[in-house]
Scaffold this active site. Sequence first.
Site, short mmCIF file in Angstrom:
data_model
loop_
_atom_site.label_atom_id
_atom_site.label_comp_id
_atom_site.label_asym_id
_atom_site.label_seq_id
_atom_site.Cartn_x
_atom_site.Cartn_y
_atom_site.Cartn_z
N ALA A 131 0.82 -1.21 0.00
CA ALA A 131 0.00 0.00 0.00
C ALA A 131 0.86 1.26 0.00
O ALA A 131 0.31 2.37 0.07
CB ALA A 131 -0.92 0.01 1.23
N GLU A 132 2.16 1.08 -0.08
CA GLU A 132 3.03 2.27 -0.12
C GLU A 132 3.87 2.23 -1.41
O GLU A 132 3.33 2.46 -2.47
CB GLU A 132 3.88 2.34 1.15
N MET A 133 5.13 1.88 -1.36
CA MET A 133 5.94 1.91 -2.58
C MET A 133 5.87 0.58 -3.34
O MET A 133 6.24 0.53 -4.51
CB MET A 133 7.39 2.24 -2.22
#
Lengths: 336, 562
Positions: free
Chosen positions: A140-142
């Site tokens: 859900a980030e990088m």
Amino acid sequence: MKLERLGVVALACTLAACSETKSSAPRAEQRAGAAPTAASREPLEALPDVPPLDPKIVALGRRLFHERRLSADGSIACANCHDLQRGGVDGQVRSTGVGGKQGAVNAPTVYNAALNFVQFWDGRAATLEEQIGFPVTNPAEMATSFEHVLAFLKADPGYASAFAAAFPNGVTEANARRALADFERTLLTRDSPFDRFLAGDEHALAPEARAGYETFKSVGCVACHQGRNVGGNMFQRFGVLGDYFKDRGNVTEADYGRFNVTHNEADRFVFRVPSLRNVARTAPYFHDGSAATLAQAVQVMARYQLGRKLSDDQVRSIIAFLQSLSGELARAGEKG
Amino acid sequence: MSSARWFTLIGALFALACAVSGALYFASRSADFGAHALAVGGIGEVRHLDRLLSEQVLAARFGLSNQYDPLTATELELVRAEGELHGSVGAVATTPDVDRALRALDRALAERRSALEHFKAENSVLKNSLRYLPTAGEEVAAELAANGKAALARDVNVLVRATLVYNLIGDQSTRDAHFAATERVRAERAELTGSAASDIDLLLAHARVIGERLPSVDGWLKQAANEDLSDRLASLENLYQTRFSESAARANRYRQVLYAWSLLLVLAVALAGLQLKKLYAGLERRVAERTVELERARDALWGEMQLARRIQEALVPREPQLRGCDVAASMRSAAQVGGDYYDVIHTKTHEWILIGDVSGHGVPAGLVMMMCQTAVRTALERDPELLPDRLLVLVNAVLTENIRQLGEDKYMTITALRRDASGSIWFAGAHQDLFVYRADSGVVETFETAGLWLGLRPDAEGAFELRELKLGVRDVLVLHTDGVTEAMRDGALFDTTGMRRILAGAKDKTAGEVLDALLHALDGFDLDDDATLVVIRQLEAAPKNTRPSTTPPPATPRPTAP
């Protein structure tokens, strides 16, 4: 040392613990690890200096911090969620990662994060270097991997030469982590009005802010938000004198906090106490971003953590004090 | 035992001694005092931080410190120091029991850190309630008193006092008093409504927090400041010291063995030296014997060489003369006698000049040369009118057969020149080029020689071509062997170029002077082979009416510029 031997000490000190703190005189900076002395009675301290760091490594870390191509689709850099112009946060309840995915908790600021005793709301990383791996690989980030990141860094002539200049062994995962961590170690927001006040400038704090500092100590906020980072040096249950999550409803796994790391029932709903430095710039508040304003946050804390009612004047003065904790963002990251 | 075996044995013993010495040296180094100092220092640092952390926990509990930064910093230092202890202790003692002790220390530290975090959280909550309870009690009591509820107000004050005393003393009686006061206020609160009720609820909540958290905080305190880590550290230290002492004792034993081994090696080296001295004496004796043998062999060889030289010197003419000519000749012998041959023979009607070179060196070459000389002279004695090509056919037949009988792989180059009374010179046979200086033109002409080398096959009929050259007045003919042209200096050959250059300056010189000039030019050159030069200068014109008995075709000279 046996507990029984401290009986006399305990008697003498309990009275001090039960009394409202009056003094706000500046204190000598306490050396880490030193034995407690009278000078250490002040619960808050000024920010320390940035430690000596290699400028080449810091510059490389700054570049990596703003590099979108480190993410899976080249859209997300560290700076996306930790905007250095906005207090090291993005102002969102939950940040948006690769593919529009939403994070589970509110993004904490990177400013002064180097002074936190552990990283993340649940304290799952002991060091900044360890912390860096989580957002890189979080879907859900990088949403990428260090294999991908290292392949990109090695293929890019600019990064390859910058790593070679900064490290004898060039591009490695440890070096990338070290560069980003060292850059974050420079992100100390010194020279806040409160720090100047602690340094002896009696006029640095407005009367309301000074009154707010006294209130902050007297009503018990300082029991958890203390030390040089005004927090960030302990864990605490969210909802000590009231059931915050029952009242808020819709409990998610992210609300379990430290329990998700230790799986110890005693750690359910326990979080790292956040630093209050620059708190006026980092709304919304709490791990769930549920408090949009400082006033809401202060009232929630008073109810669920302190178990007391605060008057509007007390809330206003505490907010005035909290605003005095905003340091120099532009100068942070310059050193090193 | 042969000397080679002795050397092999000594080499093997030396290698073995090196291996044993190395093993003993490393075994004696097992007690590394530098690493030991690090380990002991590391244990001391962990002990110091452990005590400091306990003091700081107690200070935090009893209000001597109002923040956790020093505590947290010490905790992180302790984690670092404990981690480094694995390396420093492991570098000295790597036994399984030490590993187990280190892992036990890890667990104790992890438990302590966990207790520390719970203590910090609980202690903060306790301190908050302890801080707030008197204030809240005072406000609630005042409000109750104002509203005519003096009894309840008094009970509230009793609750506050009982709770604070419980916090101070913490024994069962003060705990009972605290809970009794709490229950009294809770019972009386049931009759209240509105803000007074909620204020008392808040007061009771904090009283409950204190009542519940006080034992909890002290429980975590006992764990966070207990002596488990210290005990584990003491166990580790004892174990480590035991293992280190054993290691040091073992190292000392090995060191003593190493000293003894060193003494043994010194003795062995001394013995080996004596043995080597004996070997050396034996070798010297053998070298002396071999030297004598070599000298004998050299003398025998030298005698042979002298014989070869004498053969050569005996056969060449000492002062060759030709009618109407000025003749000078020289033969310089190389270190090893070669097979150069030249001769000047006078028969009733002709004068013969022969020059040649036998392949190889030493007595065999000298013998072949002698055979050749004898064969030539015998053939000319029997038939003075022979032409050079015919002469060489006859000589070749004799020579080839004799060489075969000798079992030598020899051959010979030779050019035979017959000078007639008319002045014509008829020549045949393959040897070096002939050089003729023409006095009237100053040109040096070269006459190549051709034909079969002697000694290769017995039948040489038709193998030699008869050619003619004529010398005018003051013309100079030079014959030579390859020792002249192959003389070397600084990697360069004297070559025919050198000869022609000297010869070109022969205009007013006698044969002796030309020869001297050639020999002077050869000074400084290394001669690997005999070098023979024959210089013939025509002094007077030959009578024109005399002709040879046979008239072969004239040779065509190849003129060359000087």
